[in-house]
Design a protein around this motif. Structure first.
Motif, PDB file in Angstrom:
ATOM      1  N   PHE A  22       0.835  -1.181   0.000  1.00  0.00           N
ATOM      2  CA  PHE A  22       0.000   0.000   0.000  1.00  0.00           C
ATOM      3  C   PHE A  22       0.878   1.242   0.000  1.00  0.00           C
ATOM      4  O   PHE A  22       1.787   1.359   0.799  1.00  0.00           O
ATOM      5  N   ASP A  23       0.618   2.138  -0.926  1.00  0.00           N
ATOM      6  CA  ASP A  23       1.449   3.326  -1.007  1.00  0.00           C
ATOM      7  C   ASP A  23       0.624   4.597  -1.048  1.00  0.00           C
ATOM      8  O   ASP A  23      -0.569   4.569  -1.288  1.00  0.00           O
ATOM      9  N   LYS A  24       1.281   5.702  -0.827  1.00  0.00           N
ATOM     10  CA  LYS A  24       0.612   6.997  -0.755  1.00  0.00           C
ATOM     11  C   LYS A  24       0.277   7.568  -2.127  1.00  0.00           C
ATOM     12  O   LYS A  24      -0.404   8.578  -2.219  1.00  0.00           O
ATOM     13  N   GLU A  25       0.750   6.941  -3.169  1.00  0.00           N
ATOM     14  CA  GLU A  25       0.482   7.403  -4.527  1.00  0.00           C
ATOM     15  C   GLU A  25      -1.018   7.369  -4.847  1.00  0.00           C
ATOM     16  O   GLU A  25      -1.477   8.052  -5.744  1.00  0.00           O
ATOM     17  N   LEU A  26      -1.767   6.581  -4.103  1.00  0.00           N
ATOM     18  CA  LEU A  26      -3.186   6.395  -4.387  1.00  0.00           C
ATOM     19  C   LEU A  26      -4.102   7.305  -3.573  1.00  0.00           C
ATOM     20  O   LEU A  26      -5.307   7.165  -3.605  1.00  0.00           O
ATOM     21  N   ILE A  27      -3.532   8.262  -2.872  1.00  0.00           N
ATOM     22  CA  ILE A  27      -4.334   9.171  -2.053  1.00  0.00           C
ATOM     23  C   ILE A  27      -5.045  10.184  -2.947  1.00  0.00           C
ATOM     24  O   ILE A  27      -4.500  10.666  -3.928  1.00  0.00           O
ATOM     25  N   ASN A  28      -6.268  10.497  -2.594  1.00  0.00           N
ATOM     26  CA  ASN A  28      -7.099  11.495  -3.275  1.00  0.00           C
ATOM     27  C   ASN A  28      -7.430  11.168  -4.729  1.00  0.00           C
ATOM     28  O   ASN A  28      -7.230  11.991  -5.618  1.00  0.00           O
ATOM     29  N   PRO A  29      -7.978   9.988  -5.006  1.00  0.00           N
ATOM     30  CA  PRO A  29      -8.416   9.702  -6.376  1.00  0.00           C
ATOM     31  C   PRO A  29      -9.574  10.632  -6.734  1.00  0.00           C
ATOM     32  O   PRO A  29     -10.360  11.020  -5.868  1.00  0.00           O
ATOM     33  N   ASN A  30      -9.684  11.001  -8.000  1.00  0.00           N
ATOM     34  CA  ASN A  30     -10.715  11.974  -8.368  1.00  0.00           C
ATOM     35  C   ASN A  30     -11.591  11.561  -9.552  1.00  0.00           C
ATOM     36  O   ASN A  30     -12.346  12.369 -10.058  1.00  0.00           O
ATOM     37  N   ILE A  31     -11.509  10.330 -10.006  1.00  0.00           N
ATOM     38  CA  ILE A  31     -12.374   9.857 -11.085  1.00  0.00           C
ATOM     39  C   ILE A  31     -13.344   8.844 -10.501  1.00  0.00           C
ATOM     40  O   ILE A  31     -12.939   7.824  -9.955  1.00  0.00           O
ATOM     41  N   SER A  32     -14.626   9.134 -10.616  1.00  0.00           N
ATOM     42  CA  SER A  32     -15.664   8.282 -10.040  1.00  0.00           C
ATOM     43  C   SER A  32     -16.192   7.296 -11.084  1.00  0.00           C
ATOM     44  O   SER A  32     -16.496   7.691 -12.211  1.00  0.00           O
ATOM     45  N   ARG A  33     -16.259   6.020 -10.706  1.00  0.00           N
ATOM     46  CA  ARG A  33     -16.799   4.972 -11.579  1.00  0.00           C
ATOM     47  C   ARG A  33     -17.651   4.030 -10.744  1.00  0.00           C
ATOM     48  O   ARG A  33     -17.409   3.864  -9.546  1.00  0.00           O
ATOM     49  N   THR A  34     -18.617   3.382 -11.364  1.00  0.00           N
ATOM     50  CA  THR A  34     -19.416   2.369 -10.688  1.00  0.00           C
ATOM     51  C   THR A  34     -18.879   1.013 -11.092  1.00  0.00           C
ATOM     52  O   THR A  34     -18.590   0.776 -12.264  1.00  0.00           O
ATOM     53  N   ILE A  35     -18.730   0.127 -10.131  1.00  0.00           N
ATOM     54  CA  ILE A  35     -18.222  -1.220 -10.412  1.00  0.00           C
ATOM     55  C   ILE A  35     -19.071  -2.217  -9.631  1.00  0.00           C
ATOM     56  O   ILE A  35     -19.519  -1.928  -8.520  1.00  0.00           O
ATOM     57  N   ARG A  36     -19.309  -3.374 -10.212  1.00  0.00           N
ATOM     58  CA  ARG A  36     -20.071  -4.423  -9.547  1.00  0.00           C
ATOM     59  C   ARG A  36     -19.143  -5.579  -9.237  1.00  0.00           C
ATOM     60  O   ARG A  36     -18.337  -5.968 -10.075  1.00  0.00           O
ATOM     61  N   PHE A  37     -19.267  -6.128  -8.034  1.00  0.00           N
ATOM     62  CA  PHE A  37     -18.412  -7.219  -7.588  1.00  0.00           C
ATOM     63  C   PHE A  37     -19.200  -8.509  -7.442  1.00  0.00           C
ATOM     64  O   PHE A  37     -20.386  -8.473  -7.125  1.00  0.00           O
ATOM     65  N   THR A  38     -18.533  -9.618  -7.629  1.00  0.00           N
ATOM     66  CA  THR A  38     -19.133 -10.902  -7.278  1.00  0.00           C
ATOM     67  C   THR A  38     -19.092 -10.999  -5.750  1.00  0.00           C
ATOM     68  O   THR A  38     -18.255 -10.349  -5.111  1.00  0.00           O
ATOM     69  N   PRO A  39     -19.954 -11.802  -5.155  1.00  0.00           N
ATOM     70  CA  PRO A  39     -19.957 -11.910  -3.692  1.00  0.00           C
ATOM     71  C   PRO A  39     -18.603 -12.314  -3.110  1.00  0.00           C
ATOM     72  O   PRO A  39     -18.168 -11.746  -2.103  1.00  0.00           O
ATOM     73  N   ILE A  40     -17.923 -13.253  -3.720  1.00  0.00           N
ATOM     74  CA  ILE A  40     -16.653 -13.726  -3.159  1.00  0.00           C
ATOM     75  C   ILE A  40     -15.579 -12.634  -3.179  1.00  0.00           C
ATOM     76  O   ILE A  40     -14.825 -12.479  -2.221  1.00  0.00           O
TER      77      ILE A  40
END
Length: 83
Positions: A22-40
């Protein structure tokens, strides 16, 4: 640094564990998307976020970033190879 294991599918049948950093490069994302996950997958990501004390979104972003880096390594091959 936090490390967790995830399964990455490469080629059809070969699977191997991939360490997630886990790194700090991923802080403050600004593009919103909808994603669907399988239960597992959803349940696994919920476990990861709880265990690591991070947000669900951060866990998803880190998984994607790690897969992107592995994909780039796979495409370029070892140094000196002709791909």
């Amino acid at each position: 640094m936090v490390i967790i294991m995830a399964m990455h599918k490469s080629n059809r049948n070969r699977r191997y564990a991939m360490a997630m950093h886990f790194d700090k490069e991923l802080i403050n994302p600004n593009i919103s998307r909808t994603i669907r996950f399988t239960p597992i997958l959803y349940e696994w990501l919920e476990e990861v976020k709880e265990r690591e004390g991070i947000s669900f979104n951060h866990a998803v972003l880190q998984c994607i970033k790690n897969c992107m880096e592995e994909d780039r390594k796979d495409r370029t091959g070892p140094v000196g190879s002709k791909g």
